[in-house]
Design an enzyme around this catalytic site. Structure first.
Site, PDB file in Angstrom:
ATOM      1  N   TYR A 126      41.868  -3.764  15.038  1.00  0.00           N
ATOM      2  CA  TYR A 126      41.010  -4.499  15.839  1.00  0.00           C
ATOM      3  C   TYR A 126      39.649  -3.532  16.307  1.00  0.00           C
ATOM      4  CZ  TYR A 126      38.744  -7.532  19.276  1.00  0.00           C
ATOM      5  OH  TYR A 126      37.859  -8.268  20.266  1.00  0.00           O
ATOM      6  N   SER A 183      32.474  -6.857  19.564  1.00  0.00           N
ATOM      7  CA  SER A 183      33.387  -6.259  21.227  1.00  0.00           C
ATOM      8  C   SER A 183      32.937  -4.965  21.617  1.00  0.00           C
ATOM      9  CB  SER A 183      34.735  -6.385  20.607  1.00  0.00           C
ATOM     10  OG  SER A 183      35.393  -5.647  21.809  1.00  0.00           O
TER      11      SER A 183
HETATM   12  C1  BGC Z   1      39.339  -8.068  23.111  1.00  0.00           C
HETATM   13  C2  BGC Z   1      40.131  -8.233  24.510  1.00  0.00           C
HETATM   14  C3  BGC Z   1      40.122  -7.252  25.627  1.00  0.00           C
HETATM   15  C4  BGC Z   1      38.366  -6.942  25.693  1.00  0.00           C
HETATM   16  C5  BGC Z   1      38.070  -5.617  26.445  1.00  0.00           C
HETATM   17  C6  BGC Z   1      37.901  -7.764  23.482  1.00  0.00           C
HETATM   18  O1  BGC Z   1      37.228  -7.594  22.336  1.00  0.00           O
HETATM   19  O2  BGC Z   1      39.583  -9.183  22.278  1.00  0.00           O
HETATM   20  O3  BGC Z   1      41.551  -8.480  24.185  1.00  0.00           O
HETATM   21  O4  BGC Z   1      40.477  -7.591  26.812  1.00  0.00           O
HETATM   22  O5  BGC Z   1      37.858  -6.535  24.439  1.00  0.00           O
HETATM   23  O6  BGC Z   1      39.135  -4.797  26.234  1.00  0.00           O
END
Ligand code: BGC
Length: 266
Positions: free
Chosen positions: A165, A152
């Site tokens: 996260y 991410s």
């Molecule tokens: C998340 C999303 C978020 C995006 C940008 C992703 O990794 O799961 O919820 O919108 O990152 O912030």
């Protein structure tokens, strides 16, 4: 060298929705036999497998929780039993359990780390073992195997209210690069894709209505991403066209990591 994955076998985790679902359909369209993993939501995975098969491809839907060692072992075994080997792992399963730090429960922390990070470790380990055990596969393309981790932008961008996260995705970065350093000489290619804001179930609240307008301010390219944007990058990383790409994270984020808040500021 080509984009085709004819004769290759891919396992995609977390593929009953969103990015994983898009990756499974795209890799199958490029000729791969696909194992479509789901955890609780069987229906879309089963239907996708049927659709691929009806179109002349090969696909199977497989249940399994990637945070459970025995599930992961079974998942890989079933894939190999069905298709005779494995060439591509897309370790995609991921979830969010958001909370401000003082309210975040240990369960919320553990759930995210277990699925997003431990799950990626368990799947990568199983893939490496399989690649070693099966030896050379004539259909496999130039690499002996390919591992693609789904990361991410939050492996780089700190994210208030989401420490579990962000920590899991930061962990994926060094898991991926350490693994790439460890097994590159075996011609096992390891890379990651770091999506930005992609419209899926994980961020449905952030990608619609007024929230979408606020989100767009963070995306220089001016649109919210689609699962297909990520699937296209995964296809390239899985194919021989990226054969010299190893240990890299490909950001597919419309420029989110350019910190657009700094335009005219700072
Ligand atoms: C998340 C999303 C978020 C995006 C940008 C992703 O990794 O799961 O919820 O919108 O990152 O912030």
């Amino acid at each position: 060298m080509q984009l085709s994955l004819n004769g290759q076998v891919a396992l995609i985790t977390g593929a009953s929705s969103g990015i994983g679902y898009g990756c499974a359909g795209t890799l199958a369209a490029a000729g791969a036999a696909v194992a479509i993993n789901y955890n609780r939501n069987a229906e879309p995975a089963v239907q996708l497998a049927q659709q691929i098969t009806a179109n002349g491809g090969q696909a199977i839907a497989l249940a399994g929780d990637v945070s459970q060692e025995s599930d992961v072992e079974r998942l890989f075994q079933q894939t190999v039993d069905r298709f005779g080997g494995l060439d591509i792992l897309v370790a995609n399963s991921g979830l969010q359990r958001d909370a401000a730090i003082a309210e975040m429960t240990l369960e919320q922390w553990n759930t995210v780390i277990d699925v997003n990070l431990t799950g990626q470790f368990l799947c990568a380990r199983a893939a490496v073992r399989q690649f070693r055990q099966q030896g050379e596969r004539p259909s496999a393309g130039r690499a002996r195997g390919k591992i693609i981790h789904m990361s991410s932008v939050h492996q780089l961008i700190p994210w208030a209210g989401h420490v579990n996260y962000a920590a899991s995705k930061g962990g994926i970065d060094l898991l991926m690069r350490s693994l790439a350093q460890e097994i590159g000489e075996e011609r096992i290619r390891v890379n990651a894709v770091a999506p930005g804001a992609i419209a899926t179930a994980i961020n449905v609240d952030a990608t619609q209505g007024d929230a979408a307008k606020a989100l767009l301010k963070l995306i220089p390219y001016g649109r919210i991403g689609e699962p297909q944007d990520i699937a296209n990058a995964v296809l390239w990383l899985a194919s021989d066209l990226s054969d010299y790409v190893h240990g890299t994270t490909l950001f597919v984020d419309g420029g989110m990591t350019l910190y657009p808040e700094f335009r005219g500021n700072g």
